[in-house]
Design a protein around this motif. Structure first.
Motif, PDB file in Angstrom:
ATOM      1  N   ILE A  36       0.872  -1.438   0.025  1.00 49.00           N
ATOM      2  CA  ILE A  36       0.039  -0.060   0.106  1.00 49.00           C
ATOM      3  C   ILE A  36       0.889   1.247   0.156  1.00 49.00           C
ATOM      4  O   ILE A  36       0.738   2.215  -0.719  1.00 49.00           O
ATOM      5  CB  ILE A  36      -0.901   0.077   1.465  1.00 49.00           C
ATOM      6  CG1 ILE A  36      -2.027  -1.130   1.083  1.00 49.00           C
ATOM      7  CG2 ILE A  36      -1.562   1.391   1.214  1.00 49.00           C
ATOM      8  CD1 ILE A  36      -2.961  -1.023   2.211  1.00 49.00           C
ATOM      9  N   LYS A  37       1.830   1.326   0.906  1.00 48.76           N
ATOM     10  CA  LYS A  37       2.933   2.399   0.847  1.00 48.76           C
ATOM     11  C   LYS A  37       3.039   2.603  -0.403  1.00 48.76           C
ATOM     12  O   LYS A  37       3.394   3.876  -0.898  1.00 48.76           O
ATOM     13  CB  LYS A  37       3.722   2.019   2.016  1.00 48.76           C
ATOM     14  CG  LYS A  37       4.675   3.380   2.477  1.00 48.76           C
ATOM     15  CD  LYS A  37       5.541   2.967   3.470  1.00 48.76           C
ATOM     16  CE  LYS A  37       6.551   2.318   2.989  1.00 48.76           C
ATOM     17  NZ  LYS A  37       7.791   1.932   3.786  1.00 48.76           N
ATOM     18  N   TRP A  38       3.984   1.755  -1.051  1.00 47.89           N
ATOM     19  CA  TRP A  38       4.483   1.817  -2.286  1.00 47.89           C
ATOM     20  C   TRP A  38       3.508   2.337  -3.476  1.00 47.89           C
ATOM     21  O   TRP A  38       4.016   3.046  -4.340  1.00 47.89           O
ATOM     22  CB  TRP A  38       5.456   0.637  -2.691  1.00 47.89           C
ATOM     23  CG  TRP A  38       6.661   0.708  -2.008  1.00 47.89           C
ATOM     24  CD1 TRP A  38       6.944  -0.368  -1.077  1.00 47.89           C
ATOM     25  CD2 TRP A  38       7.895   1.493  -2.365  1.00 47.89           C
ATOM     26  NE1 TRP A  38       8.386   0.171  -0.656  1.00 47.89           N
ATOM     27  CE2 TRP A  38       8.731   1.127  -1.278  1.00 47.89           C
ATOM     28  CE3 TRP A  38       8.223   2.336  -3.327  1.00 47.89           C
ATOM     29  CZ2 TRP A  38      10.066   1.837  -1.291  1.00 47.89           C
ATOM     30  CZ3 TRP A  38       9.241   3.063  -3.103  1.00 47.89           C
ATOM     31  CH2 TRP A  38      10.204   2.945  -2.026  1.00 47.89           C
ATOM     32  N   SER A  39       2.371   1.618  -3.334  1.00 50.99           N
ATOM     33  CA  SER A  39       1.214   1.811  -4.388  1.00 50.99           C
ATOM     34  C   SER A  39       0.929   3.344  -4.089  1.00 50.99           C
ATOM     35  O   SER A  39       0.707   4.280  -5.295  1.00 50.99           O
ATOM     36  CB  SER A  39       0.205   1.162  -4.440  1.00 50.99           C
ATOM     37  OG  SER A  39      -0.832   1.484  -3.153  1.00 50.99           O
ATOM     38  N   ILE A  40       0.763   3.931  -3.107  1.00 50.58           N
ATOM     39  CA  ILE A  40       0.819   5.371  -3.037  1.00 50.58           C
ATOM     40  C   ILE A  40       1.777   6.189  -3.257  1.00 50.58           C
ATOM     41  O   ILE A  40       1.480   7.181  -4.133  1.00 50.58           O
ATOM     42  CB  ILE A  40       0.140   5.884  -1.235  1.00 50.58           C
ATOM     43  CG1 ILE A  40      -1.086   5.200  -1.042  1.00 50.58           C
ATOM     44  CG2 ILE A  40       0.133   7.167  -1.123  1.00 50.58           C
ATOM     45  CD1 ILE A  40      -1.234   5.290   0.368  1.00 50.58           C
ATOM     46  N   THR A  42       3.754   5.432  -5.602  1.00 42.29           N
ATOM     47  CA  THR A  42       3.805   5.689  -7.065  1.00 42.29           C
ATOM     48  C   THR A  42       2.601   6.443  -7.704  1.00 42.29           C
ATOM     49  O   THR A  42       2.984   7.012  -8.816  1.00 42.29           O
ATOM     50  CB  THR A  42       3.387   4.091  -7.503  1.00 42.29           C
ATOM     51  OG1 THR A  42       4.428   3.315  -6.784  1.00 42.29           O
ATOM     52  CG2 THR A  42       3.580   3.845  -8.945  1.00 42.29           C
ATOM     53  N   GLY A  43       1.482   6.455  -6.821  1.00 43.64           N
ATOM     54  CA  GLY A  43       0.421   7.227  -7.412  1.00 43.64           C
ATOM     55  C   GLY A  43       0.857   8.629  -7.506  1.00 43.64           C
ATOM     56  O   GLY A  43       0.489   9.313  -8.598  1.00 43.64           O
ATOM     57  N   GLY A  44       1.461   9.351  -6.363  1.00 39.22           N
ATOM     58  CA  GLY A  44       1.969  10.548  -6.356  1.00 39.22           C
ATOM     59  C   GLY A  44       2.899  11.088  -7.601  1.00 39.22           C
ATOM     60  O   GLY A  44       2.739  12.022  -8.013  1.00 39.22           O
ATOM     61  N   PHE A  45       3.952   9.842  -7.746  1.00 40.35           N
ATOM     62  CA  PHE A  45       4.999  10.298  -8.780  1.00 40.35           C
ATOM     63  C   PHE A  45       4.341  10.097 -10.085  1.00 40.35           C
ATOM     64  O   PHE A  45       4.521  10.947 -10.915  1.00 40.35           O
ATOM     65  CB  PHE A  45       6.223   9.188  -8.536  1.00 40.35           C
ATOM     66  CG  PHE A  45       7.240   9.833  -7.537  1.00 40.35           C
ATOM     67  CD1 PHE A  45       7.923  10.770  -8.290  1.00 40.35           C
ATOM     68  CD2 PHE A  45       7.394   9.348  -6.317  1.00 40.35           C
ATOM     69  CE1 PHE A  45       9.110  11.326  -7.226  1.00 40.35           C
ATOM     70  CE2 PHE A  45       8.158   9.874  -5.374  1.00 40.35           C
ATOM     71  CZ  PHE A  45       9.007  10.834  -6.049  1.00 40.35           C
ATOM     72  N   TYR A  96      -6.446  10.814 -17.035  1.00 40.71           N
ATOM     73  CA  TYR A  96      -6.444   9.516 -16.788  1.00 40.71           C
ATOM     74  C   TYR A  96      -5.434   8.862 -15.847  1.00 40.71           C
ATOM     75  O   TYR A  96      -5.699   8.176 -14.896  1.00 40.71           O
ATOM     76  CB  TYR A  96      -6.043   8.656 -18.148  1.00 40.71           C
ATOM     77  CG  TYR A  96      -6.833   9.007 -19.303  1.00 40.71           C
ATOM     78  CD1 TYR A  96      -8.148   9.324 -19.183  1.00 40.71           C
ATOM     79  CD2 TYR A  96      -6.458   8.690 -20.526  1.00 40.71           C
ATOM     80  CE1 TYR A  96      -8.776   9.606 -20.099  1.00 40.71           C
ATOM     81  CE2 TYR A  96      -7.211   9.019 -21.660  1.00 40.71           C
ATOM     82  CZ  TYR A  96      -8.572   9.409 -21.449  1.00 40.71           C
ATOM     83  OH  TYR A  96      -9.096   9.363 -22.542  1.00 40.71           O
ATOM     84  N   VAL A  97      -4.445   9.376 -15.628  1.00 37.82           N
ATOM     85  CA  VAL A  97      -3.457   9.309 -14.486  1.00 37.82           C
ATOM     86  C   VAL A  97      -4.064   9.706 -13.291  1.00 37.82           C
ATOM     87  O   VAL A  97      -3.857   9.080 -12.245  1.00 37.82           O
ATOM     88  CB  VAL A  97      -1.934  10.069 -14.996  1.00 37.82           C
ATOM     89  CG1 VAL A  97      -1.005   9.713 -13.836  1.00 37.82           C
ATOM     90  CG2 VAL A  97      -1.612   9.655 -16.173  1.00 37.82           C
ATOM     91  N   SER A 101      -4.389   7.522  -9.962  1.00 35.84           N
ATOM     92  CA  SER A 101      -3.729   7.999  -8.727  1.00 35.84           C
ATOM     93  C   SER A 101      -4.996   7.575  -7.563  1.00 35.84           C
ATOM     94  O   SER A 101      -4.687   7.397  -6.717  1.00 35.84           O
ATOM     95  CB  SER A 101      -3.191   9.283  -8.727  1.00 35.84           C
ATOM     96  OG  SER A 101      -2.340   9.147  -9.575  1.00 35.84           O
ATOM     97  N   LEU A 102      -6.185   8.481  -8.036  1.00 34.97           N
ATOM     98  CA  LEU A 102      -7.172   8.229  -6.917  1.00 34.97           C
ATOM     99  C   LEU A 102      -7.415   6.877  -6.745  1.00 34.97           C
ATOM    100  O   LEU A 102      -7.931   6.418  -5.637  1.00 34.97           O
ATOM    101  CB  LEU A 102      -8.383   9.036  -7.779  1.00 34.97           C
ATOM    102  CG  LEU A 102      -8.334  10.488  -7.794  1.00 34.97           C
ATOM    103  CD1 LEU A 102      -9.520  10.972  -8.403  1.00 34.97           C
ATOM    104  CD2 LEU A 102      -8.163  10.962  -6.508  1.00 34.97           C
ATOM    105  N   VAL A 103      -7.581   6.183  -7.625  1.00 33.98           N
ATOM    106  CA  VAL A 103      -7.830   4.409  -7.297  1.00 33.98           C
ATOM    107  C   VAL A 103      -6.761   3.869  -6.426  1.00 33.98           C
ATOM    108  O   VAL A 103      -7.133   3.341  -5.361  1.00 33.98           O
ATOM    109  CB  VAL A 103      -7.847   3.675  -8.562  1.00 33.98           C
ATOM    110  CG1 VAL A 103      -7.961   2.277  -8.428  1.00 33.98           C
ATOM    111  CG2 VAL A 103      -9.077   3.983  -9.454  1.00 33.98           C
TER     112      VAL A 103
END
Lengths: 112, 262
Positions: A36-40, A42-45, A96-97, A101-103
């Motif tokens: 979860i940490k890494w997915s968040i 990733t979403g920000g970047f 789209y990105v 990120s929201l997902v």
């Protein structure tokens, strides 16, 4: 008289803002897994990269359109139409990105 | 995501009145609702609100139409229709104005839907993916139907495989590309609108949760601009897709080939 009224209004607004926080939501950061940490992150970047590159692309388009209008002001209407269309099509890629990120932020498909 | 939602007053009222009726109507279809469950979701209530609003304005306007002494509302409506007419002529061709109905309906619905989110007590129906997907699917099915009606089934399917002016051996390459590009139009139309409106609402919500007063105001101005722009873009893309579908081979050779965006 008028200044006093404005002062009172501003004071009342500030007081209201202090007293009644709208949408008081408890921020409960659930202790997630490493994924979860890494997915968040990733979403920000992903959003940062998409926004910056999209902004560069939009700037290129706008500069070309401005030069074209300066060269031939009588064609401004048509150029503006296609400029807006192009800008929105570029922006939709960034959107789209943003959705991805929201997902990642809210729905958290990778465990949770 | 749930904590961002709060029950709207009007949604509550509508569910109090029509909820049981709809629940009984849906029960033969296998849907069952709990006693405290919201039967009619908020975006459907908002969409129905737009329907009622636009219909009542139309009825009022129709009763007062006059040539000698047009009211302000009539002038605005005439301006809207003329603008759409000219855009249709530009993007679809001389036959364009016959598609005024669906394009205008989509434009008005999406414009009102986007701007509704700024009114306190209402929410934007277009910030729900179901509504935008419905709009996109409607447009998608409609332009295929119009393309078949205009060209016939055979020529319409042929123009997927072989673009006008191209040799016929490229059909195996072109067919998958065309199918994917046509399918991606639904995705791009719906997700673009949804992402814009939802993202805008989210930004306003987050800013309002930090500082409740005055700070979200610039974002709201921005929301007006992006909301109108997205409605405009939806309409223009609808026209471009319609133009690509209904142009016959003869006409396409006369025009320069314009790349159609996804």
């Amino acid at each position: 008289m008028r200044i006093r009224f404005i002062l009172t209004a501003v004071l009342a607004m500030v007081l209201l803002g202090l007293v009644a926080p709208l949408y008081a939501q408890e921020t409960a950061p659930s202790v997630g897994s490493e994924l979860i940490k890494w997915s968040i992150i990733t979403g920000g970047f992903a959003l940062a990269i998409a926004a910056s590159v999209g902004a560069i692309a939009q700037g290129l388009g706008i500069s070309a359109a401005a030069a074209a209008i300066a060269r031939n002001p009588s064609a401004a209407g048509e150029i503006r139409g296609s400029l807006i269309l192009g800008l929105v099509l570029i922006e939709s890629l960034v959107i789209y990105v943003l959705l991805i990120s929201l997902v990642l932020f809210f729905i958290q498909p990778f465990g949770g | 995501m749930e904590e961002l939602h709060h029950e709207l007053l009007i949604v509550h009222a509508v569910n109090d009145i029509f909820g049981p009726v709809v629940a009984t109507l849906l029960s033969p279809l296998g849907y069952s609702f709990g006693p405290e469950e919201t039967v009619i979701p908020d975006y459907l209530v908002m969409a129905a609100l737009i329907l009622v609003f636009v219909t009542s304005i139309g009825v009022l306007l129709r009763a007062r139409l006059s040539v000698e002494n047009p009211s302000k509302m009539q002038l605005v409506a005439e301006d809207l229709v003329t603008t759409l007419d000219n855009m249709l002529k530009e993007w679809v061709g001389p036959k364009g104005p016959r598609y005024l109905a669906i394009v205008g309906t989509m434009g008005v619905f999406i414009l009102l839907g986007n701007l509704m989110g700024l009114v306190p007590g209402l929410m934007a129906p277009t910030s729900n993916i179901n509504v935008t997907l419905g709009c996109a699917l409607t447009v998608w099915v409609y332009y295929h139907i119009q393309g078949v009606r205009e060209q016939g089934v055979g020529p319409y399917l042929k123009h997927f495989a072989v673009p006008p002016g191209a040799p016929s051996f490229i059909a195996p390459i072109m067919l998958p590309i065309e199918i994917i590009s046509h399918l991606s139009r639904v995705l791009s139309l719906s997700l673009r609108l949804f992402g814009n409106v939802f993202g805008e609402e989210l930004v306003i919500m987050i800013l309002a949760s930090i500082v409740p007063f005055l700070v979200p105001l610039p974002m709201m101005f921005l929301a007006i601009i992006t909301g109108s722009l997205q409605a405009f873009i939806f309409v223009v893309l609808t026209m471009i897709y319609l133009g690509g579908a209904v142009a016959t081979e003869h006409e396409q050779e006369q025009h320069d080939v314009v790349p159609v965006p996804a």
